[in-house]
Design a protein around this motif. Structure first.
Motif, PDB file in Angstrom:
ATOM      1  N   GLY A 270      64.987  31.236   8.612  1.00 23.02           N
ATOM      2  CA  GLY A 270      64.713  31.879   9.905  1.00 23.02           C
ATOM      3  C   GLY A 270      66.204  32.446  10.575  1.00 23.02           C
ATOM      4  N   ALA A 271      67.223  32.613   9.806  1.00 21.45           N
ATOM      5  CA  ALA A 271      68.405  33.151  10.044  1.00 21.45           C
ATOM      6  C   ALA A 271      68.314  34.770  10.086  1.00 21.45           C
ATOM      7  CB  ALA A 271      69.543  32.975   9.262  1.00 21.45           C
ATOM      8  N   PRO A 272      68.754  35.299  10.978  1.00 19.03           N
ATOM      9  CA  PRO A 272      68.719  36.839  11.229  1.00 19.03           C
ATOM     10  C   PRO A 272      68.986  37.567   9.858  1.00 19.03           C
ATOM     11  CG  PRO A 272      70.498  35.977  12.559  1.00 19.03           C
ATOM     12  CD  PRO A 272      69.884  34.938  12.012  1.00 19.03           C
ATOM     13  N   GLN A 273      68.286  38.546   9.671  1.00 17.74           N
ATOM     14  CA  GLN A 273      68.620  39.534   8.590  1.00 17.74           C
ATOM     15  C   GLN A 273      68.922  38.916   7.144  1.00 17.74           C
ATOM     16  OE1 GLN A 273      71.236  42.762  10.089  1.00 17.74           O
ATOM     17  NE2 GLN A 273      71.632  43.398   8.050  1.00 17.74           N
ATOM     18  N   ALA A 274      68.140  37.978   6.779  1.00 19.25           N
ATOM     19  CA  ALA A 274      68.017  37.148   5.709  1.00 19.25           C
ATOM     20  C   ALA A 274      66.793  37.243   4.976  1.00 19.25           C
ATOM     21  CB  ALA A 274      68.514  35.533   5.993  1.00 19.25           C
ATOM     22  N   ILE A 275      66.728  37.725   3.909  1.00 22.14           N
ATOM     23  CA  ILE A 275      65.561  37.759   3.130  1.00 22.14           C
ATOM     24  C   ILE A 275      65.746  37.316   1.654  1.00 22.14           C
ATOM     25  CG2 ILE A 275      64.858  39.739   4.342  1.00 22.14           C
ATOM     26  CD1 ILE A 275      65.102  41.224   1.745  1.00 22.14           C
ATOM     27  N   ASP A 276      64.745  36.841   0.900  1.00 24.19           N
ATOM     28  CA  ASP A 276      65.115  36.464  -0.333  1.00 24.19           C
ATOM     29  C   ASP A 276      65.517  37.586  -1.301  1.00 24.19           C
ATOM     30  OD1 ASP A 276      65.031  35.179  -2.848  1.00 24.19           O
ATOM     31  OD2 ASP A 276      62.931  34.656  -2.769  1.00 24.19           O
TER      32      ASP A 276
ATOM     33  N   SER B 183      58.414  39.924  35.648  1.00 25.05           N
ATOM     34  CA  SER B 183      57.475  40.756  36.365  1.00 25.05           C
ATOM     35  C   SER B 183      56.083  40.341  36.173  1.00 25.05           C
ATOM     36  CB  SER B 183      58.090  42.072  36.330  1.00 25.05           C
ATOM     37  OG  SER B 183      57.396  42.666  35.275  1.00 25.05           O
ATOM     38  N   LYS B 184      55.485  40.872  37.075  1.00 22.33           N
ATOM     39  CA  LYS B 184      53.960  40.820  36.771  1.00 22.33           C
ATOM     40  C   LYS B 184      53.297  41.830  35.814  1.00 22.33           C
ATOM     41  CE  LYS B 184      53.506  37.274  39.466  1.00 22.33           C
ATOM     42  NZ  LYS B 184      53.194  36.020  38.709  1.00 22.33           N
ATOM     43  N   LYS B 185      54.023  42.691  35.479  1.00 21.41           N
ATOM     44  CA  LYS B 185      53.641  43.915  34.687  1.00 21.41           C
ATOM     45  C   LYS B 185      53.153  43.123  33.223  1.00 21.41           C
ATOM     46  CE  LYS B 185      56.762  47.729  35.566  1.00 21.41           C
ATOM     47  NZ  LYS B 185      58.041  48.284  34.808  1.00 21.41           N
ATOM     48  N   LYS B 186      52.031  43.661  32.879  1.00 22.03           N
ATOM     49  CA  LYS B 186      51.596  43.328  31.671  1.00 22.03           C
ATOM     50  C   LYS B 186      52.376  44.170  30.310  1.00 22.03           C
ATOM     51  CE  LYS B 186      47.634  42.571  28.893  1.00 22.03           C
ATOM     52  NZ  LYS B 186      48.123  41.897  27.661  1.00 22.03           N
ATOM     53  N   LEU B 187      53.181  43.591  29.760  1.00 19.84           N
ATOM     54  CA  LEU B 187      53.940  44.436  28.561  1.00 19.84           C
ATOM     55  C   LEU B 187      53.993  43.626  27.315  1.00 19.84           C
ATOM     56  CD1 LEU B 187      57.716  45.149  30.268  1.00 19.84           C
ATOM     57  CD2 LEU B 187      55.551  46.758  29.973  1.00 19.84           C
ATOM     58  N   THR B 188      53.716  44.419  26.302  1.00 19.84           N
ATOM     59  CA  THR B 188      53.778  43.778  25.037  1.00 19.84           C
ATOM     60  C   THR B 188      55.032  44.245  24.388  1.00 19.84           C
ATOM     61  OG1 THR B 188      51.426  44.189  24.803  1.00 19.84           O
ATOM     62  CG2 THR B 188      52.653  43.844  22.866  1.00 19.84           C
ATOM     63  N   LEU B 189      55.641  43.231  23.996  1.00 18.92           N
ATOM     64  CA  LEU B 189      57.165  43.507  23.639  1.00 18.92           C
ATOM     65  C   LEU B 189      57.163  43.438  21.947  1.00 18.92           C
ATOM     66  CD1 LEU B 189      59.928  43.872  25.078  1.00 18.92           C
ATOM     67  CD2 LEU B 189      58.213  43.137  26.256  1.00 18.92           C
ATOM     68  N   LEU B 190      57.457  44.659  21.364  1.00 16.42           N
ATOM     69  CA  LEU B 190      57.256  44.468  19.676  1.00 16.42           C
ATOM     70  C   LEU B 190      58.616  44.754  18.938  1.00 16.42           C
ATOM     71  CD1 LEU B 190      54.137  46.887  19.674  1.00 16.42           C
ATOM     72  CD2 LEU B 190      54.177  44.636  19.123  1.00 16.42           C
ATOM     73  N   ALA B 191      58.694  44.208  18.057  1.00 10.22           N
ATOM     74  CA  ALA B 191      60.166  44.628  17.415  1.00 10.22           C
ATOM     75  C   ALA B 191      60.080  44.332  15.902  1.00 10.22           C
ATOM     76  CB  ALA B 191      61.548  43.715  17.990  1.00 10.22           C
ATOM     77  N   ASN B 192      60.886  44.490  14.940  1.00 10.49           N
ATOM     78  CA  ASN B 192      60.598  44.406  13.641  1.00 10.49           C
ATOM     79  C   ASN B 192      62.099  43.354  13.619  1.00 10.49           C
ATOM     80  OD1 ASN B 192      59.003  46.166  13.353  1.00 10.49           O
ATOM     81  ND2 ASN B 192      60.173  47.681  12.228  1.00 10.49           N
ATOM     82  N   ARG B 193      61.683  42.026  13.885  1.00  6.47           N
ATOM     83  CA  ARG B 193      62.786  41.092  13.606  1.00  6.47           C
ATOM     84  C   ARG B 193      62.457  40.134  12.536  1.00  6.47           C
ATOM     85  NH1 ARG B 193      67.267  41.938  16.037  1.00  6.47           N
ATOM     86  NH2 ARG B 193      67.902  39.714  16.081  1.00  6.47           N
ATOM     87  N   GLY B 194      61.686  40.478  11.629  1.00  7.19           N
ATOM     88  CA  GLY B 194      61.630  39.625  10.286  1.00  7.19           C
ATOM     89  C   GLY B 194      62.951  39.890   9.582  1.00  7.19           C
ATOM     90  N   ALA B 195      63.226  40.875   9.293  1.00 16.19           N
ATOM     91  CA  ALA B 195      64.271  41.456   8.680  1.00 16.19           C
ATOM     92  C   ALA B 195      65.548  42.012   9.331  1.00 16.19           C
ATOM     93  CB  ALA B 195      64.505  41.987   7.402  1.00 16.19           C
ATOM     94  N   ASN B 196      65.171  42.329  10.602  1.00 14.51           N
ATOM     95  CA  ASN B 196      66.037  42.979  11.436  1.00 14.51           C
ATOM     96  C   ASN B 196      66.565  44.212  11.135  1.00 14.51           C
ATOM     97  OD1 ASN B 196      65.559  40.594  12.817  1.00 14.51           O
ATOM     98  ND2 ASN B 196      67.817  39.803  12.966  1.00 14.51           N
ATOM     99  N   GLY B 197      65.752  44.997  10.199  1.00 13.47           N
ATOM    100  CA  GLY B 197      66.503  46.427   9.754  1.00 13.47           C
ATOM    101  C   GLY B 197      66.379  47.407  10.842  1.00 13.47           C
ATOM    102  N   ILE B 198      67.352  48.341  10.526  1.00 13.69           N
ATOM    103  CA  ILE B 198      67.503  49.609  11.406  1.00 13.69           C
ATOM    104  C   ILE B 198      66.565  50.724  10.938  1.00 13.69           C
ATOM    105  CG2 ILE B 198      69.600  49.180  12.098  1.00 13.69           C
ATOM    106  CD1 ILE B 198      70.649  51.838  10.455  1.00 13.69           C
ATOM    107  N   ASP B 199      65.867  50.283   9.622  1.00 13.73           N
ATOM    108  CA  ASP B 199      64.914  51.234   9.116  1.00 13.73           C
ATOM    109  C   ASP B 199      63.584  51.207   9.420  1.00 13.73           C
ATOM    110  OD1 ASP B 199      64.825  48.644   7.910  1.00 13.73           O
ATOM    111  OD2 ASP B 199      64.301  49.454   6.182  1.00 13.73           O
TER     112      ASP B 199
END
Lengths: 581, 581
Positions: free
Chosen positions: A115-121, B420-436
């Motif tokens: 689960g380290a960031p930016q680490a894939i196999d 805050s009381k706002k209902k926000l859904t936070l999404l991100a590509n944090r599996g591999a943290n790519g900029i792509d």
């Protein structure tokens, strides 16, 4: 020794050995984990680094540069999806046998799959699409590990290039801190050190007795056809044309065979086969006794039908090293030998010169002449897709490269590129025939210093517009001719075109965007000719300019379909009337 | 039965069963070989098709849509490098547990590895990055094979969704002709047919006796910390906040935990930890007895140091199904149980309420207040990157999604997104943290109909500008805030920044392009605010507009670095002065 010295010497020895193994160019995509490789490549005095942000484009840029130079090109990226973006170009490099070194930075073992960031196999990330994969050891600078770094560098560069060329993948685990210390003494090893390992690669040649028998066998046939499919060996043109003249054979020469144009004898070269082999009667009339093919299968579907129609014909396929490229499924003898030596060995054993102008050859030449004359006179002033490609191949400069996109572009080049004395290098991504990565491939080829013209359609252009950034960044000289028919022009030629309900949404796929704005963003010169004459002028001035020039020709998909239909039926009519009667 | 009927019924049953299994969206990239799938999806009355030309963007579009809807999304492409372009998004889907179905068309077996055009080896193309791979049989329409098509469809959709969600890959060999016949009777099977297979998935719950013991154990400690890392289960917010109040514990809530904002009690939520845990003294003062973490590791590096500093602390990590996400390397007890049930089970066993305002919790709250007050007053009118993100999170609409880019964007959201009381859904590509793939991910999320704001930097924006075409094509409502510091802003915070020779070329990597031109090309509204007030107005009018709006805030990398440094040191100073003295 401390961490920084271990890191620095290990990578410096690795990079230096790549240089000694003939590597001259590296394509670097920014990232943190790859810092040791990126900085060391940038520091090395003999290697030119190219910074390309989008890793998909970076890999295609490397592919184009390696195709043009026939030298291995290294790719460097950080960990994570960066490396996954290399995949399309790695696949193409595998399929079309291009030497690439993917050097991917990775987290060290203790930071993998936790689960380290930016680490894939990244182990074997590209599966069977690389010639070899090696997980590098952690950096150490004891002598045995510097030797290891050097041997792995030399192996990778040479593995990519020997046999069937292809991509090689090395994965580097790096611990922090990541910044090398270039002030160390003897950073690159001892001065004037020779390469640590040297490769001498022989060529496959068949025995004299085999060649004698084979030549005798061919001589016993009356009707042979030499086929030159897509291939990159420059010397083949001369060798194969001598062979063809001696045996009195026609050469079916794919536009990517490097055989259509050049200083060699082009008397026996047949460029118009795609037009006349569309007709079944013609295919039957031209039934050969044998086919001798060099290179991959030609682009032409008509040629595919020609082979399919004649399953009982002796088919010989020459491969330099190995590989099975016979998609028809006909019986085949595979000849594993260097194509150029094979031609000259065969020529030596040729018992007699059969006939320079035998009837068989004359028949092919006659049909070819009909096609050439017909094509020469189709110009009607309006700027059709065919006219655009015809104009381009006529005025493209001597000693330059033409990088050809897939789908319509390569088919139009097949139709319109005629023999000439010009020295042209024809490049294309015909390994997997993708429409992706084309702009970067062309720009990569231009990075070699060779003048490059890239011909492609609007979908290919759109797919890799990101590739234009590198042309801008390095002010590379490239002319891009975009034939914009607002969608997937080739689908109009397929049965899907008759489905009114789904065709335009699923296959026609119009973009409806003005490329001029993107070209402006990337600082390119933009031309939008509307007549053949304007196109000629636009191309000519683009060749005089430095930097990026984009020439956009706007056409209509339906018109283009009918135009081609008319061309083929016109040729068919003339062939049937003048040759087959 | 004939070829066309075999093909049609087989694929129609497959597609219909996907629909019955809950699939509502398919992302189709044009191609010929994929015609049976593409046309059948387009024909199916219950499935919405999205045509996306660039397959890399297509896969990220599917990823964003699947993240937003939590339903599997199918991807359809042709053979060759098309499929390879899916790879980055497949990797991200694997890492961040998103259900995707990659349905790749392929040549039939007799046309594989024989040099046929656009044919690559697609067997296990994505390696270990898919939950399962299956090579589909050639189309047949005998009852057993229609059953097979249905069960494989249902399996794929459910496999992607059950356990840890993730991508599944099915490869389809298709022979020509490729066009289905939709006039067949009972095309989709019997009317009102139930799903062929149905999945009922239970949740992991630990035994009552374990929960009793565990609750007793936690109650014996004075100092506990609940950590909510990136996770997507909406119900966790309510459950974990009740638990925290009952046990008197602070909640370290990552911006992607879905816990910072909403209608639940947010008294114990600590948003400012990334600021105050930067200081070692503070980390020591806040040494806990135990850490109970839900979700992945938080984005904050300060939190990582906090865990690293306290190796002797009891660490409990809750996973719904399985997985090892503990990058620090500390001793850990893994709790494999549904997080929401686990919270309520624990609450039930809690012997006493420890204290609502115990000293431990008060200390966390006090530090948090210092951070919040400091951040509230940093506004100096000029439009810094911090100010831009602060403004965005303040005025982002209720009931909307914020898709956050990697590098600086997610870190600034970590700093500035307050409860805050706002209902926000936070999404991100944090599996591999790519900029792509960021633009396509955001546009895909917007395709769900949910209002989406995408926040990202200029490099991420550039990397996937192709994604804008789909926003234009379908007139999707999305506001994109591009923080343009002309290069890789995060590198200014890394040690590489001190290397003058190589920094700007290798890490700074300025683009020097005017995005306005691209936005114009894709028909988006463009805003270029230069003050916080103008930004507020720009965002507000973008939210009122239909379609694509891009708000570009131009900043300076070096200024941004110093601004953040000053912010952190200001906070540190105040914390040390007011809380730690």
């Amino acid at each position: 020794m401390n961490h920084i010295e271990n890191l620095t010497r290990y990578i410096a020895n690795f990079v230096d050995e790549l240089s000694k193994s003939g590597l001259t160019d590296v394509v670097i995509s920014p990232g943190s984990r790859s810092t040791p490789l990126a900085m060391t490549f940038a520091e090395h005095p003999e290697i030119k680094e190219w910074i390309v942000l989008d890793e998909r484009s970076a890999a295609y840029f490397g592919l184009g540069l390696a195709k043009q130079t026939k030298r291995p090109v290294a790719l460097v990226c950080s960990s994570g999806t960066a490396a996954a973006n290399y995949f399309p170009a790695i696949v193409e490099a595998h399929q079309s046998r291009v030497p690439l070194l993917a050097l991917t930075a990775d987290r060290p073992h203790e930071l993998r799959d936790v689960g380290a960031p930016q680490a894939i196999d990244q182990i074997k990330l590209f599966g069977d699409y690389v010639k070899s994969f090696h997980e590098m050891a952690l950096p150490e600078s004891i002598p045995s590990m510097l030797q290891y770094a050097r041997t792995r560098a030399a192996r990778a560069a040479n593995e990519a290039l020997t046999g069937n060329a292809g991509p090689v993948h090395l994965n580097f685990p790096f611990r922090e801190p990541l910044i090398p210390d270039f002030s160390l003494e003897n950073l690159w090893g001892e001065p004037l050190q020779e390469p640590y390992t040297i490769w001498h690669e022989g060529q496959k040649r068949l025995s004299d007795s085999f060649m004698k028998q084979f030549a005798a066998k061919l001589s016993s046939f009356k009707k042979g056809v030499i086929v030159c499919g897509p291939q990159v060996k420059e010397e083949l043109a001369e060798a194969v044309s001598l062979l063809a003249e001696s045996f009195g054979l026609p050469i079916i020469a794919d536009p990517l065979s490097q055989v259509r144009t050049g200083e060699h004898a082009t008397n026996n070269i047949i460029e118009g086969y795609d037009a006349f082999l569309r007709n079944e009667k013609v295919r039957n009339a031209l039934k050969p006794d044998y086919i001798l093919r060099f290179g991959a299968m030609p682009v032409s579907k008509a040629y595919l039908f020609y082979v399919k129609d004649h399953i009982d014909v002796n088919q010989y396929v020459v491969e330099h090293h190995e590989g099975y490229r016979e998609p028809v499924g006909n019986p085949t003898e595979f000849i594993l030998a260097d194509s150029v030596s094979f031609c000259s060995d065969l020529l030596e054993e040729a018992p007699t010169i059969i006939a320079e102008d035998n009837e068989w050859l004359a028949q092919w030449k006659q049909m070819n002449e009909v096609v050439k004359k017909h094509i020469a006179k189709v110009a009607d002033g309006s700027l059709t897709e065919g006219e655009a490609v015809k104009t381009l191949v006529e005025i493209i400069p001597d000693n330059s490269s033409l990088y050809v996109g897939n789908s319509m572009a390569i088919r139009d080049v097949d139709t319109f590129l005629m023999t000439s004395k010009k020295k042209l290098t024809l490049l294309a991504n015909r390994g997997a025939n993708g429409i992706d990565g084309m702009v970067s491939s062309g720009v990569g080829a231009a990075a070699s210093g060779q003048p490059v013209t890239l011909l492609l359609g609007d979908l290919s252009f759109y797919h890799d517009m990101n590739g234009l950034l590198t042309a801008k960044h390095y002010n590379l000289n490239i002319t891009i001719l975009v034939v914009n028919n607002n969608g997937g022009g080739i689908f109009s030629f397929l049965p899907q075109a008759s489905n009114e309900k789904h065709f335009e949404a699923l296959f026609g796929t119009p973009l409806h965007i003005e490329f001029q704005k993107a070209i402006d963003m990337y600082g390119g010169s933009y031309y939008n000719p509307t007549t053949a004459m304007e196109l000629k002028e636009a191309l000519q001035s683009s060749y005089k300019e430095k930097g990026l020039s984009v020439v956009e020709v706007k056409t209509d998909r339906t018109d283009n379909f009918h135009w081609h239909k008319k061309l083929w039926s016109g040729i068919e009519h003339e062939i049937l009337k003048t040759v087959m009667e």
